[in-house]
Design a protein around this motif. Structure first.
Motif, PDB file in Angstrom:
ATOM      1  N   VAL A 307      -3.618   5.344  -0.498  1.00 39.96           N
ATOM      2  CA  VAL A 307      -3.556   5.730   0.915  1.00 39.96           C
ATOM      3  C   VAL A 307      -3.074   4.544   1.751  1.00 39.96           C
ATOM      4  O   VAL A 307      -2.225   4.684   2.631  1.00 39.96           O
ATOM      5  N   GLY A 308      -3.614   3.345   1.419  1.00 39.89           N
ATOM      6  CA  GLY A 308      -3.185   2.145   2.135  1.00 39.89           C
ATOM      7  C   GLY A 308      -1.698   1.899   1.978  1.00 39.89           C
ATOM      8  O   GLY A 308      -1.001   1.553   2.943  1.00 39.89           O
ATOM      9  N   ALA A 309      -1.190   2.109   0.745  1.00 41.22           N
ATOM     10  CA  ALA A 309       0.232   1.884   0.494  1.00 41.22           C
ATOM     11  C   ALA A 309       1.075   2.853   1.307  1.00 41.22           C
ATOM     12  O   ALA A 309       2.102   2.468   1.889  1.00 41.22           O
ATOM     13  N   PHE A 310       0.612   4.110   1.386  1.00 37.06           N
ATOM     14  CA  PHE A 310       1.367   5.093   2.162  1.00 37.06           C
ATOM     15  C   PHE A 310       1.430   4.688   3.634  1.00 37.06           C
ATOM     16  O   PHE A 310       2.496   4.687   4.245  1.00 37.06           O
ATOM     17  N   VAL A 311       0.253   4.311   4.183  1.00 36.12           N
ATOM     18  CA  VAL A 311       0.215   3.919   5.592  1.00 36.12           C
ATOM     19  C   VAL A 311       1.127   2.720   5.832  1.00 36.12           C
ATOM     20  O   VAL A 311       1.920   2.694   6.781  1.00 36.12           O
ATOM     21  N   LEU A 312       1.048   1.739   4.920  1.00 36.66           N
ATOM     22  CA  LEU A 312       1.865   0.531   5.070  1.00 36.66           C
ATOM     23  C   LEU A 312       3.355   0.885   5.044  1.00 36.66           C
ATOM     24  O   LEU A 312       4.134   0.413   5.884  1.00 36.66           O
ATOM     25  N   LYS A 313       3.737   1.742   4.097  1.00 31.73           N
ATOM     26  CA  LYS A 313       5.153   2.113   3.992  1.00 31.73           C
ATOM     27  C   LYS A 313       5.627   2.810   5.260  1.00 31.73           C
ATOM     28  O   LYS A 313       6.725   2.545   5.756  1.00 31.73           O
ATOM     29  N   VAL A 314       4.788   3.717   5.789  1.00 35.10           N
ATOM     30  CA  VAL A 314       5.178   4.430   7.005  1.00 35.10           C
ATOM     31  C   VAL A 314       5.343   3.445   8.158  1.00 35.10           C
ATOM     32  O   VAL A 314       6.312   3.519   8.920  1.00 35.10           O
ATOM     33  N   VAL A 315       4.394   2.493   8.264  1.00 35.64           N
ATOM     34  CA  VAL A 315       4.480   1.521   9.358  1.00 35.64           C
ATOM     35  C   VAL A 315       5.742   0.676   9.224  1.00 35.64           C
ATOM     36  O   VAL A 315       6.444   0.414  10.214  1.00 35.64           O
ATOM     37  N   VAL A 316       6.075   0.280   7.995  1.00 34.68           N
ATOM     38  CA  VAL A 316       7.291  -0.519   7.794  1.00 34.68           C
ATOM     39  C   VAL A 316       8.528   0.296   8.175  1.00 34.68           C
ATOM     40  O   VAL A 316       9.449  -0.219   8.825  1.00 34.68           O
ATOM     41  N   PHE A 320      11.323  -0.441  10.998  1.00 32.81           N
ATOM     42  CA  PHE A 320      12.753  -0.455  10.727  1.00 32.81           C
ATOM     43  C   PHE A 320      13.503   0.431  11.729  1.00 32.81           C
ATOM     44  O   PHE A 320      14.550   0.040  12.265  1.00 32.81           O
ATOM     45  N   LEU A 321      12.958   1.613  12.003  1.00 34.65           N
ATOM     46  CA  LEU A 321      13.613   2.515  12.959  1.00 34.65           C
ATOM     47  C   LEU A 321      13.633   1.889  14.352  1.00 34.65           C
ATOM     48  O   LEU A 321      14.607   2.019  15.098  1.00 34.65           O
ATOM     49  N   MET A 322      12.534   1.193  14.722  1.00 37.12           N
ATOM     50  CA  MET A 322      12.485   0.469  15.997  1.00 37.12           C
ATOM     51  C   MET A 322      13.567  -0.587  16.067  1.00 37.12           C
ATOM     52  O   MET A 322      14.211  -0.790  17.099  1.00 37.12           O
ATOM     53  N   LEU A 323      13.734  -1.279  14.934  1.00 34.07           N
ATOM     54  CA  LEU A 323      14.730  -2.346  14.855  1.00 34.07           C
ATOM     55  C   LEU A 323      16.109  -1.775  15.171  1.00 34.07           C
ATOM     56  O   LEU A 323      16.883  -2.343  15.947  1.00 34.07           O
ATOM     57  N   ILE A 324      16.413  -0.616  14.578  1.00 33.00           N
ATOM     58  CA  ILE A 324      17.711   0.019  14.818  1.00 33.00           C
ATOM     59  C   ILE A 324      17.817   0.422  16.281  1.00 33.00           C
ATOM     60  O   ILE A 324      18.840   0.202  16.930  1.00 33.00           O
TER      61      ILE A 324
END
Lengths: 365, 165
Positions: A307-316, A320-324
């Motif tokens: 679950v932590g990995a999923f949350v982390l991936k979504v946040v990353v 990335f989308l913010m960066l764009i």
């Protein structure tokens, strides 16, 4: 079917987790948007809102925004269609909120003889559900554009419709390749199928098996969120767009809907292309590394890690989308249409043909 | 429980269909039609036909109706369709046809009471639909694709000829 109290509790818990996860991420994104853009532009960013002198890096600004928006005057344009005008922001937010429901945030949990799938809705065809909800969200924008009785708003609504159809065709066509490789329309099955290792060390994530689809899906997904570089429905510097007549919290809901859609697109990208809740080399009994080392873990710890990995991936992905978004160049309306119909769509079809040929040649599933 | 769901959804479906027919504003009518299509999708869901339900939403509500609303917004921005109906005689033809449909419905209800519908097989349905499409219904399926291709080429030809002329 006998539903015990525990079953109802578990179901409520699953729904509550997804709901709070999406809502909180959406709220936090207003803060991320301010701070990340500030860092990218060498500014300090919003940091003035405080409670008793505590500022916590501007984290109180979303709260201050909410209070301000809720207490502002509700304005209706003179010739507006009042019912549709009021309904539009809710339609926008509703479909953005429910779309996340069939994205799995962890493997099926086995506790005390029960199997708890860690996703709010276990649809057999979950990928179609998310896709359907995403496509319905555009009606809120179109209703807003039409009911405002304002030519600029109408223009924004029309652009939103055109953009949505363009993006949706590309999203749908690029997903097909992923579905072909993993052989299911069930989001949980798709994520689970990304677990095995290719050649003993490379996780079989969608980005490895479907690199072209990843790029196409992400591009079309960004277009579906209606944010820069695809912000023609809004067009801050030209037409202001579909929400030009809105004020207060109704305007806030439209902004929120864009954020929520960004969360959904991130969740979709993570689930389809970045292994969802999968952690490389983590198996139900613990870590098994390709060089032979193993780390045994209890089942609950594995679930928590996933679950932590999923949350982390979504946040990353959101980062990335913010960066764009904050690199700021944007497409003109005609450029976006050309990109969608002459770029993304034919490439998606080519990807389907390529995937089909590859599956036929190697028979890999 | 399923009966309560059915009653609510059926009420929404009928109400939205009435809204579509009775509303004079084309945008309102289109939005009512979308609600109607959505409630039909919920009925598919209660019958465990998940694929059909979401395909219905994506194709009709998500794609076709967006084009409809788009076209309405471009052609008649904000103008209510008021004044005398130029096609009034055409509407009168609808009355006998509607009566015919009603009779058919009653006949069907009467005849169906004896033979209940067979139970729905396992939920899901993508596999079942796919298998049917590519075996029993292969010929109509391929015919449909030819029809769609013809329509697409027709649209292209029309668009090209207008540009030239």
């Amino acid at each position: 079917m006998t539903a015990t109290l525990a079953d109802v509790g578990i179901a409520l818990g699953r729904v509550a987790f997804v709901m709070l996860f999406v809502l909180n991420l959406g709220g936090l994104m207003t803060w991320v948007e301010r701070k990340q853009s500030a860092i990218m532009q060498d500014r300090i960013g919003a940091n003035r809102a405080s409670i008793f002198g505590f500022r916590i890096m501007g984290l109180l600004h979303p709260l201050a925004d909410a209070i301000k928006m809720l207490t502002k005057e509700e304005f209706y344009p003179a010739r507006a269609d009042r019912v549709l005008f009021s309904l539009a922001p809710f339609v926008s937010v509703f479909f953005a909120l429910v779309a996340f429901a069939s994205i799995p945030f962890g493997d099926t949990l086995r506790v005390a003889g029960r199997e708890v799938p860690l996703q709010a809705l276990t649809f057999n065809v979950g990928i179609l559900y998310v896709f359907a909800m995403l496509s319905l969200g555009v009606y809120g924008v179109m209703m807003a554009g039409w009911s405002s009785a304002n030519n600029y708003a109408l223009l924004g609504g029309q652009r939103a419709a055109a953009l949505m159809i363009t993006a949706e065709v590309a999203i749908g066509a690029s997903i097909v390749g992923v579905v072909m490789v993993y052989g299911s329309l069930n989001m949980m099955d798709i994520v689970r199928a990304q677990g095995p290792l290719l050649g003993g060390w490379l996780p079989k994530w969608g980005i490895v098996t479907q690199p072209l689809a990843f790029v196409l899906f992400l591009t079309a997904g960004i277009a579906a969120t209606k944010r820069i570089p695809f912000d023609m429905p809004e067009g801050e510097s030209e037409i202001i767009g579909y929400f030009v007549e809105y004020s207060g919290m109704k305007f806030g809901l439209f902004v929120m809907a864009d954020f929520l859609e960004t969360v959904v697109i991130s969740g979709m990208t993570v689930s389809l292309f970045l292994g969802g809740w999968q952690i490389p080399y983590l198996e139900p009994a613990g870590f098994v590394f390709p060089w032979g080392a193993t780390v045994a873990l209890p089942g609950l710890a594995v679930s928590l890690l996933q679950v932590g990995a999923f949350v982390l991936k979504v946040v990353v992905m959101i980062w990335f989308l913010m960066l764009i978004r904050w690199t700021l160049p944007r497409f003109r309306y005609d450029q976006a249409m050309r990109l969608g119909w002459l770029g993304l769509f034919p490439l998606s079809i080519a990807n389907i043909v390529l995937t089909g040929a590859a599956l036929l040649l190697w028979g890999a599933r | 429980m399923p009966l309560a769901v059915f009653l609510v959804v059926a009420a929404v479906a009928v109400a939205s269909a009435l809204g579509l027919v009775l509303k004079r504003n084309p945008i309102h009518g289109a939005l009512f039609l979308i609600v109607n299509l959505g409630s039909i999708a919920v009925m598919y869901l209660t019958l465990h036909a998940q694929f059909l339900a979401w395909a219905q939403v994506i194709i009709y509500a998500g794609a076709i109706m967006i084009l409809f609303v788009f076209a309405i917004m471009v052609l008649i921005p904000g103008k209510e369709e008021t004044g005398p109906d130029p096609l009034r005689p055409v509407r009168l033809i609808a009355i006998p046809f509607g009566a015919l449909l009603l009779v058919e419905l009653v006949l069907m209800l009467v005849s169906r009471r004896a033979a209940p519908v067979a139970a729905v097989p396992a939920p899901g349905g993508v596999e079942a639909i796919g298998r049917l499409l590519f075996t029993d219904y292969l010929f109509p399926f391929e015919l449909t694709s030819v029809l769609l291709l013809a329509a697409m080429i027709g649209v292209l030809a029309l668009a090209k000829s207008r540009k030239a002329g």
